[in-house]
Write a protein that holds these residues in place. Structure first.
Motif, short mmCIF file in Angstrom:
data_model
loop_
_atom_site.label_atom_id
_atom_site.label_comp_id
_atom_site.label_asym_id
_atom_site.label_seq_id
_atom_site.Cartn_x
_atom_site.Cartn_y
_atom_site.Cartn_z
N HIS A 150 98.42 20.04 22.55
CA HIS A 150 98.22 18.99 22.97
C HIS A 150 99.06 18.03 21.73
CE1 HIS A 150 96.15 18.82 26.50
NE2 HIS A 150 95.18 20.78 25.80
N GLU A 151 98.37 16.61 21.28
CA GLU A 151 98.96 16.08 20.31
C GLU A 151 98.78 16.68 18.96
OE1 GLU A 151 100.88 11.93 18.68
OE2 GLU A 151 99.06 11.80 20.44
N THR B 14 99.12 19.87 17.57
CA THR B 14 100.87 20.26 16.75
C THR B 14 100.43 19.62 15.60
OG1 THR B 14 101.86 19.44 18.96
CG2 THR B 14 103.09 19.00 17.10
N GLY C 189 103.28 15.62 24.34
CA GLY C 189 103.51 16.93 24.68
C GLY C 189 104.67 18.15 24.56
#
Length: 375
Positions: free
Chosen positions: A5-6, A9, A354
């Motif tokens: 997921h962002e 990340t 994503g």
């Protein structure tokens, strides 16, 4: 592989909880005059079948160019180095202004929001550089931090973006602007030789600007607090090939009394052979593989360069559709080419949260620059 997921990340690549720098706006510009390859052959009365073949088999249909003025006999004037430099300044400022204004409008920003201005060019040398000229021309705050990246070549857009991302990360919520300004027709030599013909068949004029920010600015300035529309800049890598340092040059030509480009015929194969090495370095310690990359934004260096990169990385024609489209419609616009491709990718609206992408540029050194981005 499960795509992070962002927020995961951001932690993985930034090393902290703050959001990584993110692209929030894009704008491009080309000259008002453009020519097909056939029109260029006609303009300069080129009949040599070898030169005509280079032009007509380049995978380029049209390029924006500012040609030398017409003489009374209908031929084109031979411009001096001083006249070419003036063209570089005049055409460059005009295109950069248009690209910057389009970029700021796209991001929902104004000139007063710009805290950092980075200008990139290879097609001429000015002192003061484009950053000072554009601050005066546009009325940007005179206290704006600035940087001019000059003479690095077609790869320079990503070299500069590294600095821009670093500034944005160090100044959360503030806006950094990068503009690539390439008046390639201010660097042409018309002499009918194969050396100059390769160059003259390839390059076009153009400018591209992007806005970058980090922290709260990455989401809040993208329109009423809505989600940011561009990717996060996660990681950069560079691969220089010293054995090919002379393969791409822009240096002084004594015979013509002006600067000129030189491209070695082996350039596409040298770049292609090192593409996987550069990618491996970029993805090192990320846990990502080539198969995890959904989007490719590659410099439109020329048909053979694109084909060589495709073959060595195992990419499909679909993967490089924006790159080949920019080459077809504009030629090689040097440092800003990859941003023209990014603009086309973004306009498709297919990148989803994503997903990962690769920005890739190639140029003198010989050098391959890459950036890992995530939506």
């Amino acid at each position: 592989m499960e795509v992070p997921h962002e927020s995961e990340t951001q932690r993985l690549f930034s090393g902290q909880n703050s959001a990584p720098p993110r692209i929030i706006g894009i704008g491009t510009a080309v000259p008002g005059t453009s020519y097909t390859q056939q029109e260029m052959l006609d303009e300069f009365g080129i009949t040599d079948p070898r030169v005509r073949s280079i032009f007509l088999n380049s995978a380029i249909e049209r390029r924006g160019l500012t040609l030398p003025p017409l003489l009374p006999d209908g031929t084109r004037a031979m411009e001096t180095q001083g006249e070419l430099l003036q063209k570089h300044a005049t055409t460059g400022v005009a295109m950069a202004r248009e690209a910057i204004e389009a970029c700021l409008k796209d991001a929902g920003l104004g000139l007063a929001d710009v805290g950092y201005l980075c200008c990139v060019t290879t097609t001429g040398l000015l002192t003061p550089g484009f950053s000072a000229l554009l601050i005066r021309e546009l009325g940007i705050d005179v206290h704006c931090s600035r940087l001019d990246v000059v003479g690095m070549g077609c790869n320079a857009g990503l070299n500069a973006l590294t600095a821009v991302a670093g500034w944005a990360k160090a100044h959360p919520g503030e806006i950094a602007l990068m503009v690539c300004v390439e008046a390639c027709s201010a660097a042409y030599v018309f002499d009918g030789t194969m050396r100059s013909s390769v160059v003259n068949s390839l390059f076009g004029d153009g400018s591209a600007a992007i806005a970058v920010t980090s922290g709260t600015g990455a989401t809040e300035v993208a329109g009423a607090g809505g989600p940011a529309r561009g990717p996060a800049l996660l990681k950069f890598s560079s691969c220089i090939i010293p054995d090919a340092v002379d393969a791409m040059r822009y240096d002084w030509d004594d015979d013509h009394g002006k600067f000129s480009f030189y491209l070695d015929p082996e350039v596409p194969y040298v770049v292609g052979a090192h593409a996987e090495i550069a990618l491996d370095k970029l993805l090192e310690d990320t846990g990502l593989r080539l198969s995890d990359i959904s989007h490719w934004v590659i410099h439109s260096g020329g048909k053979k360069v694109i084909d060589s990169v495709r073959a060595n990385l195992g990419l499909s024609r679909h993967d490089v559709r924006h790159t080949t489209g920019v080459l077809r419609d504009h030629g090689n616009i040097s440092s800003g080419s990859f941003l023209f491709s990014y603009e086309r990718l973004r306009s498709e609206g297919i990148a989803t949260p994503g997903e990962f992408g690769i920005f890739m540029t190639m140029g003198p050194g010989s050098t391959i620059e890459m950036a890992l981005v995530a939506w």
